[in-house]
Design a protein around this motif. Structure first.
Motif, short mmCIF file in Angstrom:
data_model
loop_
_atom_site.label_atom_id
_atom_site.label_comp_id
_atom_site.label_asym_id
_atom_site.label_seq_id
_atom_site.Cartn_x
_atom_site.Cartn_y
_atom_site.Cartn_z
N ALA A 240 -1.68 -1.40 11.88
CA ALA A 240 -1.47 -0.40 11.21
C ALA A 240 -0.17 -0.53 10.37
N PHE A 241 0.98 -0.99 10.72
CA PHE A 241 2.27 -1.30 9.97
C PHE A 241 1.90 -2.40 8.94
N GLY A 242 1.15 -3.47 9.49
CA GLY A 242 0.83 -4.43 8.56
C GLY A 242 -0.14 -4.01 7.24
N MET A 243 -1.24 -3.35 7.63
CA MET A 243 -2.17 -2.99 6.65
C MET A 243 -1.58 -2.11 5.50
N GLY A 244 -0.74 -1.25 6.24
CA GLY A 244 -0.16 -0.19 5.35
C GLY A 244 1.02 -0.86 4.53
N ALA A 245 1.55 -1.74 4.98
CA ALA A 245 2.36 -2.36 4.13
C ALA A 245 1.84 -3.24 2.96
N THR A 246 0.85 -3.77 3.03
CA THR A 246 0.12 -4.59 2.05
C THR A 246 0.06 -3.64 0.84
N PHE A 247 -0.40 -2.13 0.96
CA PHE A 247 -0.75 -1.43 -0.25
C PHE A 247 0.81 -1.47 -0.90
N GLY A 248 2.02 -1.23 -0.05
CA GLY A 248 3.37 -1.08 -0.86
C GLY A 248 3.57 -2.27 -1.58
N GLY A 249 3.36 -3.54 -1.12
CA GLY A 249 3.81 -4.71 -1.67
C GLY A 249 2.93 -4.59 -2.87
N VAL A 250 1.50 -4.54 -2.91
CA VAL A 250 0.76 -4.55 -4.26
C VAL A 250 1.44 -3.51 -5.33
N SER A 251 1.73 -2.24 -4.86
CA SER A 251 2.59 -1.35 -5.83
C SER A 251 3.73 -1.93 -6.34
N GLY A 252 4.62 -2.69 -5.56
CA GLY A 252 5.79 -3.35 -5.84
C GLY A 252 5.49 -4.41 -6.95
N VAL A 253 4.49 -5.27 -6.84
CA VAL A 253 4.22 -6.00 -8.01
C VAL A 253 3.70 -5.43 -9.15
N MET A 254 2.82 -4.28 -9.05
CA MET A 254 2.61 -3.44 -10.25
C MET A 254 3.69 -3.03 -11.07
N PHE A 255 4.70 -2.26 -10.07
CA PHE A 255 5.83 -1.62 -10.75
C PHE A 255 6.63 -2.74 -11.48
N ALA A 256 6.84 -3.99 -11.18
CA ALA A 256 7.94 -5.03 -11.54
C ALA A 256 7.15 -5.50 -12.85
N THR A 257 5.93 -5.64 -12.88
CA THR A 257 5.33 -5.94 -14.28
C THR A 257 5.13 -5.09 -15.20
N PHE A 258 5.20 -3.85 -14.64
CA PHE A 258 5.18 -2.49 -15.72
C PHE A 258 6.34 -2.36 -16.30
N GLN A 259 7.51 -2.48 -15.53
CA GLN A 259 8.82 -1.97 -16.21
C GLN A 259 9.32 -3.25 -16.54
N ASN A 260 8.90 -4.40 -16.26
CA ASN A 260 9.85 -5.58 -16.72
C ASN A 260 11.36 -5.69 -16.23
N PHE A 261 11.17 -4.88 -15.09
CA PHE A 261 12.99 -4.86 -14.66
C PHE A 261 12.77 -4.18 -13.21
N VAL A 262 13.54 -4.82 -12.39
CA VAL A 262 13.76 -4.28 -11.22
C VAL A 262 15.04 -4.22 -10.70
N SER A 263 15.51 -3.27 -9.96
CA SER A 263 16.99 -3.13 -9.51
C SER A 263 16.94 -2.27 -8.00
N PRO A 264 18.07 -2.42 -7.19
CA PRO A 264 17.84 -1.91 -6.00
C PRO A 264 17.88 -0.30 -6.01
N GLU A 265 18.29 0.36 -7.22
CA GLU A 265 18.48 1.67 -7.40
C GLU A 265 16.98 2.33 -7.31
N SER A 266 16.08 1.53 -7.68
CA SER A 266 14.79 2.12 -7.59
C SER A 266 14.24 2.07 -6.25
#
Length: 362
Positions: A240-266
């Motif tokens: 459950a922890f692993g499957m749930g985390a995979t969705f978070g990882g994909v969302s993070g990839v999309m967030f980074a490419t969409f914003q073209n910038f990432v920082s710890p504040e996000s």
């Protein structure tokens, strides 16, 4: 069955036309829809952990950060500018295709999820929430401080110049035209995020109706009884922890490419709390409810930001009312009102928390 098919077709047409109508009012509204879809992805992943398995996770934003920083490091000039050895190996930079990036982000976040779940298998309730909260903060602090003695994450400055997604030669970071219709970059990303959401909903639905999903729900309702029935609760929790985390990882990839910038504040604690609120507000364990809660809580702050800007509250009140504080106050009041009126969520699951059947009168 026919009625459901008609509803699905109408909803599909509406979702496809929505960004084209919204972009005429300004890219702000399409951007708001993009972020709403990103939060839907996050909420669907957390729903696996909280809604299906009944494990309270307050550090879910850590997996969001893992996916975002993974893509940021592989798709920005930071590593090649910092390490000469990497520059020699990849003189033109590491520009991985989307087919490699999304599975890689999901796998890395899934491993991080299982690493989080391993030491928390015997914890429940408040204790589990505190440990997961600490894990989320540890990841954020690491990202904020890994700029010395070796500069890996660039610290609080964040990673810049991150590549946009390119599929079949189409650059999502640039506007384009198709059949005489202009598609802005945010509109292109909308359709990409919508596709990922549809795939995620299908995966979550299949998981819910599978043997694994029923095992998670048995653990959620009574872990001791589930263990007595032969369910390997240890492996099911880790899954459950692993499957749930995979969705978070994909969302993070999309967030980074969409914003073209990432920082710890996000990736602050507030983000984790907001994602949990989306799941609880919509309806724990119910996919339509989770989607509804994510869309409302993601779009409401941005809509209130626009309202505050249009009303120009700072000028009207001579600076007595800060628009940002008022926006947070209104969001909190709306959440309190909804939970008082609908304690099981806006669209609760028909099975989860169902009252006992009443005896039939003779």
């Amino acid at each position: 069955m026919k009625n459901k098919l008609v509803v699905f077709l109408i909803a599909a047409v509406g979702l496809l036309l929505l960004p084209l109508l919204a972009q005429h009012a300004g890219n702000f509204w399409v951007r708001m829809l993009d972020f709403a879809l990103l939060y839907v992805l996050l909420a669907l992943g957390l729903n696996i952990v909280v809604g299906y398995a009944g494990l309270l996770d307050l550090g879910y934003v850590a997996f969001y950060a893992v996916g975002a920083y993974m893509f940021g490091l592989l798709a920005s000039p930071h590593l090649t500018d910092t390490f000469p050895a990497i520059k020699a190996m990849f003189p033109y930079g590491m520009h991985l295709p989307v087919w490699a990036v999304i599975p890689l982000g999901a796998a890395l976040a899934g491993i991080a999820g299982m690493l989080l779940g391993a030491p928390t298998l015997k914890l429940r309730g408040d204790y589990l929430a505190i440990v997961t909260l600490g894990f989320g903060e540890i990841i954020r602090v690491f990202m904020n401080n890994l700029d010395r003695p070796v500069n890996i994450t660039n610290g609080p400055k964040g990673l810049q110049q991150i590549d946009s997604i390119k599929i079949f030669g189409m650059d999502f970071g640039r506007s384009g035209e198709l059949f005489g219709i202009e598609f802005s970059s945010v509109t292109k990303y909308y359709y990409l995020f919508l596709l990922l959401v549809v795939v995620s909903v299908i995966i979550c639905h299949r998981l819910e109706t599978s043997r694994i999903g029923r095992a998670w729900m048995a653990i959620r309702e009574d872990e001791i009884a589930a263990k007595a029935m032969g369910i390997n609760t240890r492996n099911m929790k880790l899954l459950a922890f692993g499957m749930g985390a995979t969705f978070g990882g994909v969302s993070g990839v999309m967030f980074a490419t969409f914003q073209n910038f990432v920082s710890p504040e996000s990736f602050s604690l507030q983000e984790s709390v907001m994602i949990v609120a989306m799941v609880v507000l919509g309806g724990i364990g119910h996919i339509p409810g989770v989607v509804l809660g994510a869309v409302l809580l993601a779009a409401l702050p941005e809509a209130l930001r626009w309202v505050a800007g249009e009303l120009d509250l700072q000028r009207v009140t001579d600076g007595r009312i800060d628009a940002a504080i008022l926006r947070q106050l209104l969001i909190a009041l709306a959440m309190i009102a909804i939970m008082l009126l609908r304690p099981r969520g806006l669209w609760p699951s028909p099975e989860h928390g169902k009252a006992a059947p009443q005896p039939v009168k003779a």
